[in-house]
Design a protein around this motif. Sequence first.
Motif, short mmCIF file in Angstrom:
data_model
loop_
_atom_site.label_atom_id
_atom_site.label_comp_id
_atom_site.label_asym_id
_atom_site.label_seq_id
_atom_site.Cartn_x
_atom_site.Cartn_y
_atom_site.Cartn_z
N VAL A 1 -4.17 10.46 -8.76
CA VAL A 1 -3.62 9.41 -9.13
C VAL A 1 -4.10 7.70 -9.39
CG1 VAL A 1 -2.13 8.90 -7.80
CG2 VAL A 1 -1.34 8.14 -9.80
N SER A 2 -4.52 7.39 -8.51
CA SER A 2 -5.85 6.31 -8.27
C SER A 2 -6.84 6.32 -9.40
CB SER A 2 -6.02 5.84 -6.43
OG SER A 2 -4.47 5.61 -6.49
N GLY B 1 2.81 4.76 0.73
CA GLY B 1 4.11 5.15 2.07
C GLY B 1 4.39 3.81 2.60
N PRO C 1 1.19 -1.47 0.07
CA PRO C 1 -0.29 -0.33 0.47
C PRO C 1 0.66 1.46 -0.19
CG PRO C 1 0.40 -0.93 2.14
CD PRO C 1 0.75 -1.82 1.26
N GLY D 1 5.46 2.91 -10.15
CA GLY D 1 4.20 3.97 -9.11
C GLY D 1 4.71 5.35 -10.29
N ALA D 2 6.17 5.70 -10.59
CA ALA D 2 6.06 7.08 -11.26
C ALA D 2 5.39 6.92 -12.59
CB ALA D 2 7.60 7.34 -10.92
N SER E 1 9.18 2.32 -2.47
CA SER E 1 10.15 3.49 -2.78
C SER E 1 11.74 3.35 -2.47
CB SER E 1 9.60 4.28 -4.09
OG SER E 1 9.15 4.71 -3.01
N ARG F 1 -6.59 6.15 -1.21
CA ARG F 1 -6.10 5.56 -2.48
C ARG F 1 -6.01 4.51 -2.14
NH1 ARG F 1 -0.46 6.87 -4.04
NH2 ARG F 1 0.24 7.55 -2.09
N TYR G 1 2.50 5.30 -13.38
CA TYR G 1 1.20 6.09 -12.97
C TYR G 1 1.18 7.65 -12.32
CZ TYR G 1 0.18 0.76 -13.80
OH TYR G 1 0.20 -0.12 -14.51
N ASP H 1 0.46 -4.44 -7.90
CA ASP H 1 0.85 -5.33 -9.52
C ASP H 1 2.07 -5.66 -9.82
OD1 ASP H 1 1.58 -3.44 -11.20
OD2 ASP H 1 -0.08 -4.41 -12.55
N MET H 2 3.15 -5.90 -9.05
CA MET H 2 4.14 -6.30 -9.44
C MET H 2 4.50 -7.87 -9.69
SD MET H 2 6.33 -3.71 -10.72
CE MET H 2 4.16 -3.17 -11.05
O1 CDP Z 1 5.43 5.70 -2.83
P1 CDP Z 1 3.81 5.17 -3.28
O2 CDP Z 1 3.39 4.08 -2.18
O3 CDP Z 1 2.32 6.40 -2.43
O4 CDP Z 1 2.94 5.18 -4.36
P2 CDP Z 1 3.53 4.79 -6.15
O5 CDP Z 1 4.04 3.46 -5.91
O6 CDP Z 1 4.34 6.57 -6.36
O7 CDP Z 1 2.79 4.87 -6.60
C1 CDP Z 1 1.38 5.73 -7.14
C2 CDP Z 1 -0.34 5.15 -7.51
O8 CDP Z 1 0.26 4.69 -8.31
C3 CDP Z 1 -0.52 3.50 -6.58
O9 CDP Z 1 -1.74 4.90 -5.28
C4 CDP Z 1 -1.63 3.33 -7.73
O10 CDP Z 1 -2.65 3.64 -7.97
C5 CDP Z 1 -0.67 3.64 -8.85
N1 CDP Z 1 -0.05 2.81 -8.52
C6 CDP Z 1 -0.71 0.98 -9.75
O11 CDP Z 1 -1.62 1.07 -9.85
N2 CDP Z 1 -0.08 0.41 -10.25
C7 CDP Z 1 1.41 0.41 -9.88
N3 CDP Z 1 2.74 -0.91 -10.69
C8 CDP Z 1 2.00 0.96 -9.13
C9 CDP Z 1 1.56 2.31 -9.13
#
Ligand code: CDP
Length: 225
Positions: free
Chosen positions: A96-97, A15, A13, A37-38, A19, A177, A40, A128-129
């Motif tokens: 973003v979501s 935070g 989830p 995430g970057a 990363s 999110r 998206y 979803d890695m």
């Molecule tokens: O760093 P943080 O966990 O807050 O967020 P992020 O990894 O930068 O991802 C931002 C948003 O992109 C997530 O809340 C998802 O909505 C989306 N995301 C996704 O759907 N699938 C991924 N593989 C990565 C991010």
Amino acid sequence: MTCVSFVAAIDGPAGAGKSTLARKVASLLGMRYLDTGALYRAIAFSLYSRQVLPEEGPEMDAAIDDISVEILEDGLLLNGKDVGKEIRSPLVDSIVSSYAALPSVRKHLLSVQREQGKIGALVADGRDMGTVIFPDANVKIFLTASDEVRAKRRLLELRERGEDLSYEEVLQTIRERDRVDSERSAAPLRKAEGAIEMNTDALSIEEAVAELASIISERKRSVTG
Ligand code: CDP
């Protein structure tokens, strides 16, 4: 789909520290790092800036066709431009979501992510890695932390960047999110089968890096001999 290189897939989830930890572990173990995430965030930033609503349809299809994202060693280019700063804003956090939930957006980013798994040993983080992008990953980690700890960490990060938000606002954005990311039907956030769950509530960054590095390097040794 087969992973040509060694892949460590990290999901979890908002935070949870994915990363920060994935970047450090990749550098420690001499692996490449992919921050999905970057991708998206960049696509959401681009669509929102062009006033394209987060809805499927011809307008979305045409807008997506115009977007190119190029992954660099440390960052990415959105249509040739570095948007590293812009995509970390509270505004992008809050939008973003809704874009990431759209199948057309996810499809656009599918091959660019999978290509990264063919270049060399990779640590990839996202939602979803382990479930969709690298289902054959050599090791899968599901990184978690309590809502409150995640909100506190994100608040510190935002304050360091000069953003003035309250703890409650940050907590609410994180929870919302997570809700959208988990409830969507396209590649929802969930723990992949066989993933090792790691809770970072009580761990310092150094402790979490050490634990993660030990899991990944042990698996790497057993795979590569
Ligand atoms: O760093 P943080 O966990 O807050 O967020 P992020 O990894 O930068 O991802 C931002 C948003 O992109 C997530 O809340 C998802 O909505 C989306 N995301 C996704 O759907 N699938 C991924 N593989 C990565 C991010």
